[in-house]
Design an enzyme around this catalytic site. Sequence first.
Site, PDB file in Angstrom:
ATOM      1  N   SER A 130       0.825  -1.205   0.000  1.00 46.20           N
ATOM      2  CA  SER A 130       0.000   0.000   0.000  1.00 46.20           C
ATOM      3  C   SER A 130       0.859   1.254   0.000  1.00 46.20           C
ATOM      4  O   SER A 130       1.951   1.268   0.551  1.00 46.20           O
ATOM      5  CB  SER A 130      -0.910   0.026   1.228  1.00 46.20           C
ATOM      6  N   LYS A 184      -4.511  -6.894   3.295  1.00 48.18           N
ATOM      7  CA  LYS A 184      -4.520  -5.763   2.351  1.00 48.18           C
ATOM      8  C   LYS A 184      -5.945  -5.466   1.873  1.00 48.18           C
ATOM      9  O   LYS A 184      -6.333  -4.308   1.693  1.00 48.18           O
ATOM     10  CB  LYS A 184      -3.605  -6.046   1.152  1.00 48.18           C
ATOM     11  N   HIS A 187      -7.577  -3.600   4.557  1.00 47.16           N
ATOM     12  CA  HIS A 187      -7.016  -2.245   4.513  1.00 47.16           C
ATOM     13  C   HIS A 187      -7.795  -1.413   3.492  1.00 47.16           C
ATOM     14  O   HIS A 187      -8.201  -0.283   3.747  1.00 47.16           O
ATOM     15  CB  HIS A 187      -5.525  -2.301   4.124  1.00 47.16           C
ATOM     16  N   ASN A 188      -8.008  -1.991   2.326  1.00 51.50           N
ATOM     17  CA  ASN A 188      -8.707  -1.251   1.280  1.00 51.50           C
ATOM     18  C   ASN A 188     -10.176  -1.021   1.632  1.00 51.50           C
ATOM     19  O   ASN A 188     -10.739   0.020   1.288  1.00 51.50           O
ATOM     20  CB  ASN A 188      -8.593  -1.993  -0.060  1.00 51.50           C
ATOM     21  N   GLU A 191     -10.113   1.805   3.753  1.00 54.34           N
ATOM     22  CA  GLU A 191      -9.803   2.944   2.862  1.00 54.34           C
ATOM     23  C   GLU A 191     -11.090   3.461   2.193  1.00 54.34           C
ATOM     24  O   GLU A 191     -11.334   4.674   2.144  1.00 54.34           O
ATOM     25  CB  GLU A 191      -8.793   2.457   1.818  1.00 54.34           C
TER      26      GLU A 191
END
Length: 466
Positions: A130, A184, A187-188, A191
Amino acid sequence: MQKAQIGVYGLGTMGSALALNFADHGYRVAVTNLETSWLEPFIKEAGDLAVQLVPSETLADFVASIAPPRVILFMIPSGPPMDAMIERVQPLLETGDTIIDAGNANFTDTRRRTEALDRTGLHFVGMGVSGGEDGARHGPSMMVGGSDYSWQQLAPMVQAIAAKYMGDPCVAHVGPDGAGHFVKTVHNGIEYADMQMIAEIYGLLRDGSGWGAAQIGALFSDWNDGPLASFLIEITGKALGVTDPETGAPLADVILDKAGQKGTGRWTVVEALKLGQSASAIEAAVGARGWSSEKDTRGVAADLLAASAPGADIPDTDVLAKALLAGRILAHAQGFRVMQAASDEFDWSLDLDRIAEIWRAGCIIRSALLDDIAESFRAGLPQDQLILAPVIREALADNIGGLRAVVSAAVLAGIAVPSLSAALAWYDSMRTARGTANLIQAQRDIFGEHGFERIDKPGNFHGDWS
Ligand code: 6PG
């Protein structure tokens, strides 16, 4: 010729930035690309770093230029291209070599590929990266899956190129097989929620208070000096201050209100639901992107659907800031719950405090809040729930009133705040000791004889509903 210590296949924006980052840290990097015509300009643009790069025109030469046991990082489109690549490269590799998929892959694909390669003596690492182009070039945050063996191989190199938070490299071996790509993905998802909530506050100021883009941008820039400090708030402040050279209008005002998505936000929500979790603030953000693309329908519906909104003053900026912080905390808490559930389901032993730590720099959701989250995990969570951690509870107590005021005002003004309102609904659901699912149980028993539990004794009971 001296062999390379790592290979990077795929010289698009992210791949080339990572290759240069490795080179910048003294590593000798083998490079190649599907279109070999990209090699020459890449080496030219590398300037002084070109001496560290070993370009090859064929896959066989590329593999041969890397010292065994090899570490090869692929930054190519996820999905079928990765499977095709594995098929091509596998015969060229030897036992002990590691293939890294550094793209945004679906963790289920990563689990499947890991298992398949395991039988051949090769190692497969799904690694979330990222930070966009700048992060990849100067310090990304990286979430590494795969075997302990591969981590030993990789660790010094990825620690060298990672972003540093007060000297601590923002990279960790978060767990085996698909764990890196799963983390990940979440995480997105966070986000998406963070971006959506920021956009909702922007919408309230623009449509509810009549503020211009530059004025809103200045406010976001101010907020970046306080508890909301984060990369996304920082770039929002900057973005809203930019003027369109063609029209002289704020650039944000001439950008179409339609946002695309590549899938990671959606995967977070799908996996959350499969795991019996609800990441409602993230789901609302994914949904909002979907609705944004229904531009034509919205244009028609704007004239046809009654608002029946009595109107309300949009709260002042301090209250908006509190709402945004409370929403951000709740979206993170949902994301971490999803990771905990996945960790239990897949036996990953995810180290959530380390994950919070490696998100403190380099990645897109880096923020001041993540340090508090890391601290809360380190101290141990009551009921395994981030929202119950003392630091987080206090932050919520200070800011939830702001979220409530903002969501109420938005509702009365007829301005949609899907992610903020979903976050608040989840918060209120979690603080309701006696909810309303007793009635759901009764309904299920009436139409399906599903039975119900009672408050006063254990067992499964049926009502006489006649
Ligand atoms: C990152 C970003 C990066 C990319 C997303 C955007 O962490 O660096 O998340 O991976 O910007 O894939 O995803 P969407 O195109 O779905 O918004």
